[in-house]
Design a protein around this motif. Structure first.
Motif, PDB file in Angstrom:
ATOM      1  N   ALA A   1       0.949  -1.171   0.234  1.00 26.01           N
ATOM      2  CA  ALA A   1      -0.152  -0.028   0.077  1.00 26.01           C
ATOM      3  C   ALA A   1       0.941   1.118  -0.050  1.00 26.01           C
ATOM      4  O   ALA A   1       2.096   1.245   0.564  1.00 26.01           O
ATOM      5  N   MET A   2       0.372   2.156  -0.883  1.00 30.85           N
ATOM      6  CA  MET A   2       0.873   3.565  -0.668  1.00 30.85           C
ATOM      7  C   MET A   2       0.138   4.759  -0.595  1.00 30.85           C
ATOM      8  O   MET A   2      -1.169   4.373  -0.855  1.00 30.85           O
ATOM      9  N   GLY A   3       0.507   5.991  -0.283  1.00 27.98           N
ATOM     10  CA  GLY A   3      -0.311   7.107  -0.133  1.00 27.98           C
ATOM     11  C   GLY A   3      -0.249   7.639  -1.573  1.00 27.98           C
ATOM     12  O   GLY A   3       0.293   7.389  -2.430  1.00 27.98           O
ATOM     13  N   ALA A   4      -1.314   8.625  -1.919  1.00 29.96           N
ATOM     14  CA  ALA A   4      -1.555   9.224  -3.195  1.00 29.96           C
ATOM     15  C   ALA A   4      -0.335   9.919  -3.439  1.00 29.96           C
ATOM     16  O   ALA A   4       0.150   9.690  -4.851  1.00 29.96           O
ATOM     17  N   ALA A   5       0.369  10.725  -2.903  1.00 29.04           N
ATOM     18  CA  ALA A   5       1.711  11.284  -3.268  1.00 29.04           C
ATOM     19  C   ALA A   5       2.837  10.332  -3.792  1.00 29.04           C
ATOM     20  O   ALA A   5       3.482  10.505  -4.672  1.00 29.04           O
ATOM     21  N   ASP A   6       3.055   9.185  -2.952  1.00 29.43           N
ATOM     22  CA  ASP A   6       3.850   8.125  -3.391  1.00 29.43           C
ATOM     23  C   ASP A   6       3.638   7.524  -4.550  1.00 29.43           C
ATOM     24  O   ASP A   6       4.400   7.116  -5.295  1.00 29.43           O
ATOM     25  N   ILE A   7       2.174   7.112  -4.730  1.00 32.65           N
ATOM     26  CA  ILE A   7       1.764   6.570  -6.150  1.00 32.65           C
ATOM     27  C   ILE A   7       2.071   7.388  -7.298  1.00 32.65           C
ATOM     28  O   ILE A   7       2.778   6.980  -8.217  1.00 32.65           O
ATOM     29  N   VAL A   8       1.792   8.923  -7.217  1.00 37.14           N
ATOM     30  CA  VAL A   8       2.060   9.913  -8.225  1.00 37.14           C
ATOM     31  C   VAL A   8       3.665   9.967  -8.364  1.00 37.14           C
ATOM     32  O   VAL A   8       4.054   9.839  -9.448  1.00 37.14           O
ATOM     33  N   ARG A   9       4.315  10.070  -7.264  1.00 41.15           N
ATOM     34  CA  ARG A   9       5.772  10.166  -7.535  1.00 41.15           C
ATOM     35  C   ARG A   9       6.326   8.852  -8.048  1.00 41.15           C
ATOM     36  O   ARG A   9       7.355   8.740  -9.282  1.00 41.15           O
ATOM     37  N   TRP A  10       5.835   7.775  -7.793  1.00 40.04           N
ATOM     38  CA  TRP A  10       6.410   6.205  -8.301  1.00 40.04           C
ATOM     39  C   TRP A  10       5.971   6.277  -9.905  1.00 40.04           C
ATOM     40  O   TRP A  10       7.036   5.927 -10.589  1.00 40.04           O
ATOM     41  N   ALA A  11       5.041   6.447 -10.059  1.00 38.59           N
ATOM     42  CA  ALA A  11       4.523   6.321 -11.415  1.00 38.59           C
ATOM     43  C   ALA A  11       5.182   7.407 -12.470  1.00 38.59           C
ATOM     44  O   ALA A  11       5.647   6.854 -13.403  1.00 38.59           O
ATOM     45  N   ARG A  12       5.259   8.659 -11.909  1.00 38.43           N
ATOM     46  CA  ARG A  12       6.124   9.595 -12.812  1.00 38.43           C
ATOM     47  C   ARG A  12       7.388   9.058 -12.843  1.00 38.43           C
ATOM     48  O   ARG A  12       8.088   9.370 -14.062  1.00 38.43           O
ATOM     49  N   ALA A  13       8.045   8.453 -11.996  1.00 35.95           N
ATOM     50  CA  ALA A  13       9.574   8.122 -11.978  1.00 35.95           C
ATOM     51  C   ALA A  13       9.827   7.218 -12.817  1.00 35.95           C
ATOM     52  O   ALA A  13      10.831   6.962 -13.546  1.00 35.95           O
ATOM     53  N   HIS A  14       8.531   6.263 -13.416  1.00 36.63           N
ATOM     54  CA  HIS A  14       8.800   5.059 -14.155  1.00 36.63           C
ATOM     55  C   HIS A  14       8.182   5.351 -15.398  1.00 36.63           C
ATOM     56  O   HIS A  14       8.243   4.378 -16.411  1.00 36.63           O
ATOM     57  N   LEU A  15       7.483   6.461 -15.737  1.00 35.73           N
ATOM     58  CA  LEU A  15       7.001   6.519 -16.967  1.00 35.73           C
ATOM     59  C   LEU A  15       7.992   6.916 -18.223  1.00 35.73           C
ATOM     60  O   LEU A  15       9.005   7.246 -17.780  1.00 35.73           O
ATOM     61  N   PRO A  16       7.687   6.289 -19.576  1.00 33.41           N
ATOM     62  CA  PRO A  16       8.641   6.495 -20.326  1.00 33.41           C
ATOM     63  C   PRO A  16       8.757   8.093 -20.638  1.00 33.41           C
ATOM     64  O   PRO A  16       7.830   8.746 -20.544  1.00 33.41           O
ATOM     65  N   ARG A  17      10.285   8.262 -21.072  1.00 31.93           N
ATOM     66  CA  ARG A  17      10.085   9.864 -21.331  1.00 31.93           C
ATOM     67  C   ARG A  17       9.843  10.264 -22.704  1.00 31.93           C
ATOM     68  O   ARG A  17      10.057   9.576 -23.613  1.00 31.93           O
TER      69      ARG A  17
END
Length: 148
Positions: free
Chosen positions: A132-148
């Motif tokens: 489980a993760m909080g909203a800010a952590d979910i957003v941060r994690w997703a953005r860190a792994h998105l293709p550039r």
């Protein structure tokens, strides 16, 4: 990606694959078939067929929450995942897959614990995060792994 490059976006309501320009994402596009909003700021609950179509046909990255209704951490994370959807859409589609309703898909995806987040791009899994993760952590994690 060019603002006029066509994107394929699967409608969360009727499953139709819509083609629209990348710059149309910011204009709250509707489905060409059912005329409902393609993005609602709420994660989309999918069955196995909807999951396969969304992952396979969408040009947008797809963030999946593998969960089950009996799972306490899953229920605790649900409002956090919903808050993340409001922040990440329309550039990322957020979906929920109930592992109890799709056990063969969960096994095929090698889901060993829930909740588990998996990020897909171009039809392939590119990142995974159990727990489980909080909203800010979910957003941060997703953005860190998105293709550039």
């Amino acid at each position: 990606m060019d603002a006029t490059t066509p994107l394929h976006v699967v409608c969360p309501h009727c499953g139709t694959t819509n083609r629209l320009a990348a710059d149309a994402l910011a204009r709250a596009p509707d489905c060409g078939r059912c005329h409902r909003a393609l993005f609602t700021g709420v994660p989309v609950a999918l069955d196995e067929a909807g999951f396969r179509k969304t992952i396979g046909k969408s040009d947008l990255p797809v963030l999946v929450d593998f969960w089950a209704p009996w799972c306490g951490p899953c229920r605790a994370m649900a409002p956090q995942f919903e808050a993340a959807a409001r922040e990440l859409e329309p550039h990322v589609r957020l979906v929920k897959l109930n592992t109890e309703e799709a056990p063969s898909l969960s096994a095929a995806m090698n889901i060993r614990s829930i909740p588990t987040l998996a990020l897909f791009a171009g039809g392939r899994e590119i990142a995974r995060q159990p727990g489980a993760m909080g909203a800010a952590d979910i957003v941060r994690w997703a953005r860190a792994h998105l293709p550039r």
